[in-house]
Design a protein around this motif. Structure first.
Motif, PDB file in Angstrom:
ATOM      1  N   LEU A 146       0.811  -1.217   0.000  1.00  0.00           N
ATOM      2  CA  LEU A 146       0.000   0.000   0.000  1.00  0.00           C
ATOM      3  C   LEU A 146       0.843   1.264   0.000  1.00  0.00           C
ATOM      4  N   LEU A 147       2.058   1.191   0.558  1.00  0.00           N
ATOM      5  CA  LEU A 147       2.877   2.393   0.751  1.00  0.00           C
ATOM      6  C   LEU A 147       4.026   2.524  -0.238  1.00  0.00           C
ATOM      7  N   HIS A 148       4.219   1.561  -1.121  1.00  0.00           N
ATOM      8  CA  HIS A 148       5.482   1.468  -1.871  1.00  0.00           C
ATOM      9  C   HIS A 148       5.771   2.680  -2.761  1.00  0.00           C
ATOM     10  N   ASP A 149       4.754   3.405  -3.192  1.00  0.00           N
ATOM     11  CA  ASP A 149       4.968   4.562  -4.070  1.00  0.00           C
ATOM     12  C   ASP A 149       4.850   5.902  -3.346  1.00  0.00           C
ATOM     13  N   VAL A 150       4.542   5.883  -2.069  1.00  0.00           N
ATOM     14  CA  VAL A 150       4.292   7.133  -1.348  1.00  0.00           C
ATOM     15  C   VAL A 150       5.521   8.034  -1.337  1.00  0.00           C
ATOM     16  N   CYS A 151       6.698   7.452  -1.059  1.00  0.00           N
ATOM     17  CA  CYS A 151       7.909   8.279  -0.975  1.00  0.00           C
ATOM     18  C   CYS A 151       8.286   8.844  -2.339  1.00  0.00           C
ATOM     19  N   GLU A 152       8.221   8.005  -3.351  1.00  0.00           N
ATOM     20  CA  GLU A 152       8.638   8.419  -4.686  1.00  0.00           C
ATOM     21  C   GLU A 152       7.693   9.453  -5.278  1.00  0.00           C
ATOM     22  N   ASP A 153       6.410   9.352  -4.974  1.00  0.00           N
ATOM     23  CA  ASP A 153       5.403  10.188  -5.634  1.00  0.00           C
ATOM     24  C   ASP A 153       4.843  11.317  -4.771  1.00  0.00           C
ATOM     25  N   CYS A 154       5.015  11.248  -3.460  1.00  0.00           N
ATOM     26  CA  CYS A 154       4.309  12.188  -2.580  1.00  0.00           C
ATOM     27  C   CYS A 154       5.236  13.017  -1.708  1.00  0.00           C
ATOM     28  N   ASN A 155       6.495  13.067  -2.048  1.00  0.00           N
ATOM     29  CA  ASN A 155       7.456  13.927  -1.334  1.00  0.00           C
ATOM     30  C   ASN A 155       7.522  13.611   0.157  1.00  0.00           C
ATOM     31  N   VAL A 156       7.629  12.317   0.453  1.00  0.00           N
ATOM     32  CA  VAL A 156       7.771  11.847   1.819  1.00  0.00           C
ATOM     33  C   VAL A 156       9.016  10.961   1.880  1.00  0.00           C
ATOM     34  N   THR A 157       9.854  11.140   2.873  1.00  0.00           N
ATOM     35  CA  THR A 157      11.018  10.268   3.026  1.00  0.00           C
ATOM     36  C   THR A 157      10.605   9.011   3.780  1.00  0.00           C
ATOM     37  N   PRO A 158      11.313   7.899   3.572  1.00  0.00           N
ATOM     38  CA  PRO A 158      10.971   6.672   4.309  1.00  0.00           C
ATOM     39  C   PRO A 158      10.979   6.871   5.820  1.00  0.00           C
ATOM     40  N   GLU A 159      11.906   7.688   6.309  1.00  0.00           N
ATOM     41  CA  GLU A 159      12.012   7.917   7.744  1.00  0.00           C
ATOM     42  C   GLU A 159      10.816   8.692   8.300  1.00  0.00           C
ATOM     43  N   GLU A 160      10.113   9.403   7.434  1.00  0.00           N
ATOM     44  CA  GLU A 160       8.941  10.176   7.869  1.00  0.00           C
ATOM     45  C   GLU A 160       7.667   9.337   7.905  1.00  0.00           C
ATOM     46  N   LEU A 161       7.704   8.148   7.344  1.00  0.00           N
ATOM     47  CA  LEU A 161       6.508   7.308   7.353  1.00  0.00           C
ATOM     48  C   LEU A 161       6.170   6.912   8.784  1.00  0.00           C
ATOM     49  N   PRO A 162       4.928   7.109   9.220  1.00  0.00           N
ATOM     50  CA  PRO A 162       4.546   6.786  10.603  1.00  0.00           C
ATOM     51  C   PRO A 162       4.262   5.299  10.776  1.00  0.00           C
TER      52      PRO A 162
END
Length: 228
Positions: free
Chosen positions: A96-112
Protein backbone atom coordinates in the motif's frame (compact mmCIF):
# COMPACT_ATOMS: atom_id res chain seq x y z
CA UNK A 1 -19.12 -11.96 -38.61
CA UNK A 2 -17.64 -15.10 -37.03
CA UNK A 3 -20.20 -17.82 -36.40
CA UNK A 4 -19.99 -20.03 -33.32
CA UNK A 5 -22.24 -22.83 -32.12
CA UNK A 6 -24.36 -20.44 -30.08
CA UNK A 7 -24.02 -16.98 -31.61
CA UNK A 8 -22.38 -14.68 -34.09
CA UNK A 9 -19.46 -12.53 -32.96
CA UNK A 10 -18.62 -9.34 -34.78
CA UNK A 11 -14.99 -8.91 -35.75
CA UNK A 12 -15.57 -5.40 -37.06
CA UNK A 13 -16.09 -3.49 -33.80
CA UNK A 14 -13.19 -2.92 -31.33
CA UNK A 15 -13.20 -4.57 -27.93
CA UNK A 16 -14.20 -2.42 -24.98
CA UNK A 17 -10.99 -2.16 -22.93
CA UNK A 18 -11.16 -2.34 -19.15
CA UNK A 19 -8.61 -0.24 -17.24
CA UNK A 20 -10.32 -0.78 -13.90
CA UNK A 21 -10.47 -4.52 -13.41
CA UNK A 22 -11.55 -4.17 -9.77
CA UNK A 23 -13.53 -1.47 -8.01
CA UNK A 24 -11.37 0.59 -5.60
CA UNK A 25 -14.19 1.01 -3.07
CA UNK A 26 -14.71 -2.75 -2.89
CA UNK A 27 -10.99 -3.39 -2.54
CA UNK A 28 -10.70 -0.82 0.22
CA UNK A 29 -13.62 -2.34 2.12
CA UNK A 30 -12.28 -5.86 1.68
CA UNK A 31 -8.79 -4.97 2.91
CA UNK A 32 -10.21 -3.07 5.88
CA UNK A 33 -12.26 -6.13 6.80
CA UNK A 34 -9.25 -8.43 6.47
CA UNK A 35 -7.18 -6.06 8.60
CA UNK A 36 -9.81 -6.08 11.36
CA UNK A 37 -10.36 -9.84 11.26
CA UNK A 38 -6.68 -10.76 11.10
CA UNK A 39 -5.22 -8.14 13.42
CA UNK A 40 -3.23 -6.40 10.66
CA UNK A 41 -2.63 -3.16 12.51
CA UNK A 42 -0.19 -1.50 10.10
CA UNK A 43 -2.18 -2.60 7.06
CA UNK A 44 -5.26 -0.90 8.51
CA UNK A 45 -3.26 2.27 9.10
CA UNK A 46 -1.59 2.08 5.67
CA UNK A 47 -4.95 1.94 3.90
CA UNK A 48 -5.93 5.32 5.29
CA UNK A 49 -2.46 6.83 4.88
CA UNK A 50 -2.05 5.73 1.25
CA UNK A 51 -5.54 6.94 0.35
CA UNK A 52 -4.76 10.36 1.82
CA UNK A 53 -1.36 10.68 0.17
CA UNK A 54 -2.55 9.53 -3.26
CA UNK A 55 -5.82 11.49 -3.13
CA UNK A 56 -6.45 13.13 -6.50
CA UNK A 57 -3.53 11.33 -8.17
CA UNK A 58 -4.26 9.38 -11.33
CA UNK A 59 -2.64 6.75 -13.52
CA UNK A 60 -2.63 7.05 -17.27
CA UNK A 61 -5.09 4.61 -18.75
CA UNK A 62 -5.96 3.60 -22.28
CA UNK A 63 -6.93 6.21 -24.88
CA UNK A 64 -10.47 4.92 -24.48
CA UNK A 65 -10.80 5.27 -20.73
CA UNK A 66 -8.58 8.23 -19.97
CA UNK A 67 -7.24 8.24 -16.43
CA UNK A 68 -7.94 6.10 -13.37
CA UNK A 69 -7.39 6.82 -9.66
CA UNK A 70 -3.82 6.00 -8.65
CA UNK A 71 -4.92 4.28 -5.44
CA UNK A 72 -6.21 1.37 -7.55
CA UNK A 73 -2.60 0.29 -8.12
CA UNK A 74 -1.52 -0.30 -4.48
CA UNK A 75 -4.95 -1.63 -3.55
CA UNK A 76 -4.78 -4.23 -6.31
CA UNK A 77 -1.30 -5.28 -5.19
CA UNK A 78 -2.42 -5.72 -1.59
CA UNK A 79 -5.51 -7.67 -2.65
CA UNK A 80 -3.41 -9.92 -4.89
CA UNK A 81 -0.94 -10.56 -2.06
CA UNK A 82 -3.78 -11.50 0.28
CA UNK A 83 -5.37 -13.73 -2.37
CA UNK A 84 -2.01 -15.49 -2.73
CA UNK A 85 -2.18 -16.38 0.95
CA UNK A 86 0.08 -13.62 2.26
CA UNK A 87 -1.06 -12.58 5.73
CA UNK A 88 2.10 -10.69 6.70
CA UNK A 89 1.25 -7.22 8.03
CA UNK A 90 4.56 -5.81 6.77
CA UNK A 91 4.10 -7.11 3.21
CA UNK A 92 0.55 -5.83 2.88
CA UNK A 93 1.51 -2.45 4.35
CA UNK A 94 4.44 -2.07 1.97
CA UNK A 95 2.17 -2.95 -0.97
CA UNK A 96 0.00 0.00 0.00
CA UNK A 97 2.88 2.39 0.75
CA UNK A 98 5.48 1.47 -1.87
CA UNK A 99 4.97 4.56 -4.07
CA UNK A 100 4.29 7.13 -1.35
CA UNK A 101 7.91 8.28 -0.97
CA UNK A 102 8.64 8.42 -4.69
CA UNK A 103 5.40 10.19 -5.63
CA UNK A 104 4.31 12.19 -2.58
CA UNK A 105 7.46 13.93 -1.33
CA UNK A 106 7.77 11.85 1.82
CA UNK A 107 11.02 10.27 3.03
CA UNK A 108 10.97 6.67 4.31
CA UNK A 109 12.01 7.92 7.74
CA UNK A 110 8.94 10.18 7.87
CA UNK A 111 6.51 7.31 7.35
CA UNK A 112 4.55 6.79 10.60
CA UNK A 113 5.14 3.05 10.49
CA UNK A 114 7.55 0.48 11.90
CA UNK A 115 11.25 0.51 11.05
CA UNK A 116 10.75 -2.73 9.12
CA UNK A 117 8.11 -1.15 6.88
CA UNK A 118 10.23 1.97 6.44
CA UNK A 119 13.20 -0.18 5.39
CA UNK A 120 11.27 -2.09 2.72
CA UNK A 121 9.67 1.08 1.33
CA UNK A 122 13.12 2.71 1.24
CA UNK A 123 14.48 -0.21 -0.77
CA UNK A 124 11.62 0.12 -3.25
CA UNK A 125 12.16 3.87 -3.69
CA UNK A 126 14.45 4.16 -6.70
CA UNK A 127 17.00 6.96 -6.95
CA UNK A 128 20.05 7.52 -9.12
CA UNK A 129 23.38 8.09 -7.43
CA UNK A 130 25.85 10.57 -8.86
CA UNK A 131 27.57 9.31 -11.99
CA UNK A 132 25.36 6.23 -12.37
CA UNK A 133 23.97 5.14 -15.71
CA UNK A 134 20.41 3.86 -15.78
CA UNK A 135 21.62 0.27 -16.08
CA UNK A 136 24.00 0.70 -13.14
CA UNK A 137 21.18 2.16 -11.08
CA UNK A 138 18.91 -0.76 -11.94
CA UNK A 139 21.56 -3.34 -11.06
CA UNK A 140 22.23 -1.70 -7.70
CA UNK A 141 18.52 -1.29 -7.04
CA UNK A 142 17.56 -4.90 -7.77
CA UNK A 143 20.58 -6.30 -5.92
CA UNK A 144 19.50 -4.44 -2.79
CA UNK A 145 15.91 -5.60 -3.18
CA UNK A 146 17.03 -9.22 -3.35
CA UNK A 147 18.39 -9.00 0.20
CA UNK A 148 14.94 -8.21 1.63
CA UNK A 149 12.18 -10.81 1.15
CA UNK A 150 9.37 -8.30 1.79
CA UNK A 151 10.69 -5.70 -0.65
CA UNK A 152 11.41 -8.42 -3.23
CA UNK A 153 7.87 -9.78 -3.07
CA UNK A 154 6.24 -6.36 -3.22
CA UNK A 155 8.43 -5.33 -6.16
CA UNK A 156 7.37 -8.45 -8.04
CA UNK A 157 3.71 -7.71 -7.33
CA UNK A 158 4.30 -4.13 -8.48
CA UNK A 159 5.76 -5.31 -11.78
CA UNK A 160 2.98 -7.87 -12.19
CA UNK A 161 0.33 -5.18 -11.85
CA UNK A 162 2.12 -2.84 -14.25
CA UNK A 163 2.68 -5.57 -16.83
CA UNK A 164 -0.94 -6.69 -16.63
CA UNK A 165 -2.31 -3.44 -18.09
CA UNK A 166 0.66 -2.01 -19.98
CA UNK A 167 -0.75 -2.88 -23.40
CA UNK A 168 -3.57 -0.39 -22.80
CA UNK A 169 -1.40 2.70 -22.56
CA UNK A 170 2.18 1.95 -23.65
CA UNK A 171 3.50 2.70 -27.10
CA UNK A 172 5.16 -0.10 -29.06
CA UNK A 173 8.59 1.27 -28.09
CA UNK A 174 7.62 1.47 -24.41
CA UNK A 175 6.21 -2.06 -24.49
CA UNK A 176 9.47 -3.35 -25.95
CA UNK A 177 11.53 -1.48 -23.36
CA UNK A 178 9.38 -2.71 -20.48
CA UNK A 179 9.53 -6.33 -21.67
CA UNK A 180 13.34 -6.17 -21.84
CA UNK A 181 13.55 -4.59 -18.38
CA UNK A 182 11.19 -7.17 -16.91
CA UNK A 183 13.16 -10.07 -18.38
CA UNK A 184 16.52 -8.57 -17.39
CA UNK A 185 15.72 -7.59 -13.80
CA UNK A 186 12.24 -8.48 -12.53
CA UNK A 187 12.12 -12.16 -13.49
CA UNK A 188 15.62 -12.86 -12.09
CA UNK A 189 14.53 -11.18 -8.85
CA UNK A 190 11.44 -13.38 -8.85
CA UNK A 191 13.58 -16.51 -9.24
CA UNK A 192 15.81 -15.34 -6.38
CA UNK A 193 12.72 -14.80 -4.23
CA UNK A 194 11.41 -18.27 -5.09
CA UNK A 195 14.64 -20.08 -4.24
CA UNK A 196 16.00 -17.95 -1.39
CA UNK A 197 12.77 -17.41 0.52
CA UNK A 198 10.76 -20.66 0.41
CA UNK A 199 7.86 -19.14 2.37
CA UNK A 200 7.01 -17.22 -0.81
CA UNK A 201 7.71 -20.00 -3.33
CA UNK A 202 4.06 -20.71 -4.18
CA UNK A 203 3.21 -17.03 -4.53
CA UNK A 204 6.29 -16.51 -6.71
CA UNK A 205 5.30 -19.40 -8.97
CA UNK A 206 1.83 -17.97 -9.58
CA UNK A 207 3.08 -14.43 -10.16
CA UNK A 208 5.76 -15.69 -12.56
CA UNK A 209 3.13 -17.60 -14.50
CA UNK A 210 1.03 -14.45 -14.83
CA UNK A 211 3.91 -12.19 -15.84
CA UNK A 212 5.43 -14.67 -18.29
CA UNK A 213 2.06 -15.39 -19.93
CA UNK A 214 1.41 -11.70 -20.49
CA UNK A 215 4.90 -11.04 -21.84
CA UNK A 216 4.75 -13.93 -24.30
CA UNK A 217 1.29 -12.87 -25.51
CA UNK A 218 2.39 -9.29 -26.09
CA UNK A 219 5.61 -10.38 -27.80
CA UNK A 220 3.59 -12.59 -30.15
CA UNK A 221 1.24 -9.72 -30.98
CA UNK A 222 4.16 -7.33 -31.55
CA UNK A 223 5.85 -9.87 -33.83
CA UNK A 224 2.70 -10.17 -35.93
CA UNK A 225 1.36 -6.65 -35.55
CA UNK A 226 1.34 -6.12 -39.30
CA UNK A 227 -1.39 -8.72 -39.57
CA UNK A 228 -3.78 -7.01 -37.14
Amino acid sequence: MVKTEHSEISTEEPWVLQDEIFDPKNMMEKLNRFADEEGLVETKKALKYAAEKHAGAVRKGSPYAGVIPYIIHPLTMACQAHALGIRDDRVLSVCLLHDVCEDCNVTPEELPFSKAVQKSVALMTKHREEGESEEQMDRRYYAALAEDPCASLVKILDRCNNVSLMALSFSRAKLTEYIHETESFSLPLLDTLRHRYPQYADAAFLVKYQIRSILETIKALLNHSGEF
